[in-house]
Motif scaffolding. Structure first.
Motif, PDB file in Angstrom:
ATOM      1  N   TYR A  70       0.808  -1.215   0.000  1.00 25.56           N
ATOM      2  CA  TYR A  70       0.000   0.000   0.000  1.00 25.56           C
ATOM      3  C   TYR A  70       0.846   1.272   0.000  1.00 25.56           C
ATOM      4  O   TYR A  70       0.300   2.382  -0.033  1.00 25.56           O
ATOM      5  N   GLY A  71       2.161   1.114   0.082  1.00 23.64           N
ATOM      6  CA  GLY A  71       3.047   2.264   0.058  1.00 23.64           C
ATOM      7  C   GLY A  71       2.972   3.114   1.307  1.00 23.64           C
ATOM      8  O   GLY A  71       3.141   4.339   1.244  1.00 23.64           O
ATOM      9  N   LEU A  72       2.751   2.492   2.459  1.00 20.41           N
ATOM     10  CA  LEU A  72       2.643   3.251   3.701  1.00 20.41           C
ATOM     11  C   LEU A  72       4.013   3.735   4.165  1.00 20.41           C
ATOM     12  O   LEU A  72       5.019   3.057   3.963  1.00 20.41           O
ATOM     13  N   ASP A  73       4.030   4.890   4.803  1.00 16.69           N
ATOM     14  CA  ASP A  73       5.303   5.442   5.269  1.00 16.69           C
ATOM     15  C   ASP A  73       5.778   4.708   6.525  1.00 16.69           C
ATOM     16  O   ASP A  73       5.068   3.856   7.077  1.00 16.69           O
ATOM     17  N   GLU A  74       6.985   5.046   6.971  1.00 11.33           N
ATOM     18  CA  GLU A  74       7.592   4.331   8.089  1.00 11.33           C
ATOM     19  C   GLU A  74       6.786   4.479   9.384  1.00 11.33           C
ATOM     20  O   GLU A  74       6.635   3.515  10.138  1.00 11.33           O
ATOM     21  N   ASP A  75       6.279   5.682   9.638  1.00  9.97           N
ATOM     22  CA  ASP A  75       5.539   5.904  10.880  1.00  9.97           C
ATOM     23  C   ASP A  75       4.255   5.074  10.923  1.00  9.97           C
ATOM     24  O   ASP A  75       3.937   4.431  11.930  1.00  9.97           O
ATOM     25  N   THR A  77       3.603   2.398   9.168  1.00  7.15           N
ATOM     26  CA  THR A  77       3.987   0.986   9.220  1.00  7.15           C
ATOM     27  C   THR A  77       4.343   0.584  10.649  1.00  7.15           C
ATOM     28  O   THR A  77       4.004  -0.517  11.105  1.00  7.15           O
ATOM     29  N   ALA A  78       5.009   1.468  11.373  1.00  8.75           N
ATOM     30  CA  ALA A  78       5.363   1.181  12.770  1.00  8.75           C
ATOM     31  C   ALA A  78       4.118   1.023  13.631  1.00  8.75           C
ATOM     32  O   ALA A  78       4.052   0.152  14.502  1.00  8.75           O
ATOM     33  N   VAL A  79       3.114   1.861  13.392  1.00  8.61           N
ATOM     34  CA  VAL A  79       1.857   1.753  14.121  1.00  8.61           C
ATOM     35  C   VAL A  79       1.190   0.407  13.819  1.00  8.61           C
ATOM     36  O   VAL A  79       0.727  -0.296  14.717  1.00  8.61           O
ATOM     37  N   ALA A  80       1.132   0.042  12.533  1.00  7.89           N
ATOM     38  CA  ALA A  80       0.526  -1.229  12.139  1.00  7.89           C
ATOM     39  C   ALA A  80       1.262  -2.407  12.777  1.00  7.89           C
ATOM     40  O   ALA A  80       0.640  -3.359  13.268  1.00  7.89           O
ATOM     41  N   LYS A  81       2.583  -2.350  12.772  1.00 10.75           N
ATOM     42  CA  LYS A  81       3.370  -3.420  13.384  1.00 10.75           C
ATOM     43  C   LYS A  81       3.099  -3.508  14.879  1.00 10.75           C
ATOM     44  O   LYS A  81       2.959  -4.602  15.441  1.00 10.75           O
ATOM     45  N   GLY A  82       3.011  -2.345  15.532  1.00 13.11           N
ATOM     46  CA  GLY A  82       2.721  -2.339  16.958  1.00 13.11           C
ATOM     47  C   GLY A  82       1.378  -2.964  17.278  1.00 13.11           C
ATOM     48  O   GLY A  82       1.239  -3.741  18.217  1.00 13.11           O
ATOM     49  N   LEU A  83       0.373  -2.655  16.466  1.00 18.20           N
ATOM     50  CA  LEU A  83      -0.951  -3.233  16.674  1.00 18.20           C
ATOM     51  C   LEU A  83      -0.940  -4.737  16.433  1.00 18.20           C
ATOM     52  O   LEU A  83      -1.609  -5.500  17.125  1.00 18.20           O
ATOM     53  N   ALA A  84      -0.167  -5.175  15.448  1.00 14.89           N
ATOM     54  CA  ALA A  84      -0.121  -6.607  15.117  1.00 14.89           C
ATOM     55  C   ALA A  84       0.516  -7.423  16.232  1.00 14.89           C
ATOM     56  O   ALA A  84       0.157  -8.588  16.439  1.00 14.89           O
ATOM     57  N   THR A  85       1.448  -6.844  16.967  1.00 15.02           N
ATOM     58  CA  THR A  85       2.167  -7.591  18.000  1.00 15.02           C
ATOM     59  C   THR A  85       1.592  -7.403  19.384  1.00 15.02           C
ATOM     60  O   THR A  85       1.977  -8.110  20.317  1.00 15.02           O
ATOM     61  N   GLN A  86       0.665  -6.449  19.532  1.00 12.23           N
ATOM     62  CA  GLN A  86       0.131  -6.167  20.865  1.00 12.23           C
ATOM     63  C   GLN A  86      -0.920  -7.178  21.271  1.00 12.23           C
ATOM     64  O   GLN A  86      -1.876  -7.435  20.547  1.00 12.23           O
ATOM     65  N   ALA A  87      -0.750  -7.763  22.454  1.00 13.74           N
ATOM     66  CA  ALA A  87      -1.760  -8.668  23.005  1.00 13.74           C
ATOM     67  C   ALA A  87      -2.973  -7.847  23.423  1.00 13.74           C
ATOM     68  O   ALA A  87      -2.836  -6.703  23.854  1.00 13.74           O
ATOM     69  N   SER A  97       2.791   4.045  23.511  1.00 11.44           N
ATOM     70  CA  SER A  97       2.846   5.507  23.431  1.00 11.44           C
ATOM     71  C   SER A  97       4.134   5.990  22.774  1.00 11.44           C
ATOM     72  O   SER A  97       4.186   7.096  22.241  1.00 11.44           O
ATOM     73  N   ASP A  98       5.185   5.148  22.788  1.00  9.58           N
ATOM     74  CA  ASP A  98       6.421   5.555  22.121  1.00  9.58           C
ATOM     75  C   ASP A  98       6.297   5.442  20.611  1.00  9.58           C
ATOM     76  O   ASP A  98       6.996   6.128  19.866  1.00  9.58           O
ATOM     77  N   LEU A  99       5.385   4.604  20.141  1.00  9.43           N
ATOM     78  CA  LEU A  99       5.170   4.452  18.702  1.00  9.43           C
ATOM     79  C   LEU A  99       4.129   5.438  18.180  1.00  9.43           C
ATOM     80  O   LEU A  99       4.186   5.839  17.020  1.00  9.43           O
ATOM     81  N   ILE A 100       3.182   5.774  19.042  1.00  2.83           N
ATOM     82  CA  ILE A 100       2.053   6.591  18.611  1.00  2.83           C
ATOM     83  C   ILE A 100       2.102   7.920  19.342  1.00  2.83           C
ATOM     84  O   ILE A 100       1.761   8.001  20.516  1.00  2.83           O
ATOM     85  N   PRO A 101       2.543   8.980  18.701  1.00  5.87           N
ATOM     86  CA  PRO A 101       2.606  10.277  19.371  1.00  5.87           C
ATOM     87  C   PRO A 101       1.224  10.739  19.794  1.00  5.87           C
ATOM     88  O   PRO A 101       0.214  10.376  19.185  1.00  5.87           O
ATOM     89  N   ALA A 102       1.188  11.568  20.839  1.00  2.00           N
ATOM     90  CA  ALA A 102      -0.089  11.989  21.405  1.00  2.00           C
ATOM     91  C   ALA A 102      -0.975  12.659  20.367  1.00  2.00           C
ATOM     92  O   ALA A 102      -2.195  12.487  20.376  1.00  2.00           O
ATOM     93  N   TRP A 103      -0.400  13.437  19.446  1.00  6.95           N
ATOM     94  CA  TRP A 103      -1.220  14.179  18.480  1.00  6.95           C
ATOM     95  C   TRP A 103      -1.829  13.268  17.415  1.00  6.95           C
ATOM     96  O   TRP A 103      -2.691  13.686  16.647  1.00  6.95           O
TER      97      TRP A 103
END
Length: 301
Positions: A70-75, A77-87, A97-103
């Protein structure tokens, strides 16, 4: 009519959020399910289940392959990866919170998909009702190390969030109880607060926004202090009348936030909101009170 809560399902918030992220990414490319599935050598039903958040086990390698397709950017992609690995967990956002900035936290994704929002705010004006000046005054205190550019990015995101209430087609409905404390606590300057109060009063005239003020003399209707919370409903599929997603309760906290998904939790917060609303002024007296408080702030400015 009373709200009928759907039974609890095995679908959990991280998987649903991941599914929505990937579904939106695919839509942006213009690909349909068949085309996208072919790119990663999946079947159409497999990808469809992933986008609906119904896949029990998600492999990170598969998610990365989709992000690349899908051509997603690094940020992102990092969010997607975090969601995939989170129990699955109620407070999963805190762990990432380190992957997903408050804004750009993923609450915005849920909020933007909601058809109705039921909210209680005891301390500050809800983000969807904040003026840019009010938001800026808060953020300068909460993010003291931000540059002016970073602060303005936060304000732009806040403004974009508010579009769900003001868009011309199918705006979300909002029912909110604001404690009187919200309106009298000075954020920034009295003149800024006067403008903020007038803004809340003005938007409360919209057909899709119901604002009630719980006055000081109402005391503690629930017999306990209640944190800020928002119940998000996502409507139903017009073709099947089935609920698109179970309702979510979002509870705000200083160090992080919690997402409550169980039917019993949602019911409990709906009951709490009804009690808070009954202890509040009706819509018209609330608007009158908000405007009177605005005039008082103006006189002090």
């Amino acid at each position: 009519m009373a709200n009928i809560e759907p039974e609890d399902t095995e679908t959990t918030l991280p998987r649903r959020q991941l599914g929505r992220l990937l579904r939106d990414a695919r839509a942006t490319t213009g690909m349909n399910l068949d085309q996208a599935a072919a790119l990663v050598q999946w079947s159409r039903p497999t990808l469809s289940r992933l986008e609906r958040g119904e896949t029990e086990k998600v492999r990170v390698t598969d998610i990365l392959a989709l992000c690349e397709a899908y051509g997603l950017d690094e940020d992102t992609t990092a969010v997607a990866k975090g969601l995939a690995t989170q129990a699955p967990a109620k407070s999963w956002w805190q762990a990432y919170s380190d992957l997903i900035p408050a804004w750009a936290n993923l609450f915005v994704g849920l909020e933007s998909s909601a058809t109705s929002l039921t909210t209680f705010q005891p301390l500050i004006v809800h983000g969807l009702l904040q003026t840019a000046d009010y938001a800026r005054a808060l953020d300068r205190l909460h993010f003291p190390d931000d540059t002016e550019h970073e602060l303005e990015r936060r304000i732009r995101v806040r403004t974009q969030r508010q579009h769900i209430l003001t868009r011309s087609r199918h705006p979300a409905e909002m029912s909110i109880v604001l404690h009187e404390n919200v309106l009298r606590t000075v954020v920034g300057t009295p003149r800024l607060m006067a403008a903020q109060c007038r803004h809340v009063a003005d938007v409360s005239t919209r057909d899709n926004i119901d604002v009630r003020v719980m006055p000081f003399h109402a005391g503690l209707p629930l017999g306990a202090a209640v944190p800020p919370f928002t119940i998000m409903d996502f409507g139903s599929d017009a073709r099947s009348t089935q609920v698109v997603e179970p309702a979510q309760v979002y509870c705000e906290g200083y160090a992080g936030s919690a997402y409550l998904e169980k039917r019993t939790d949602v019911v409990k917060f709906r009951q709490a909101f009804r009690k808070l609303q009954r202890a509040s002024l009706d819509a018209r007296p609330s608007r009158d009170m908000i405007r009177e408080i605005a005039r008082r702030h103006e006189s002090q400015g």
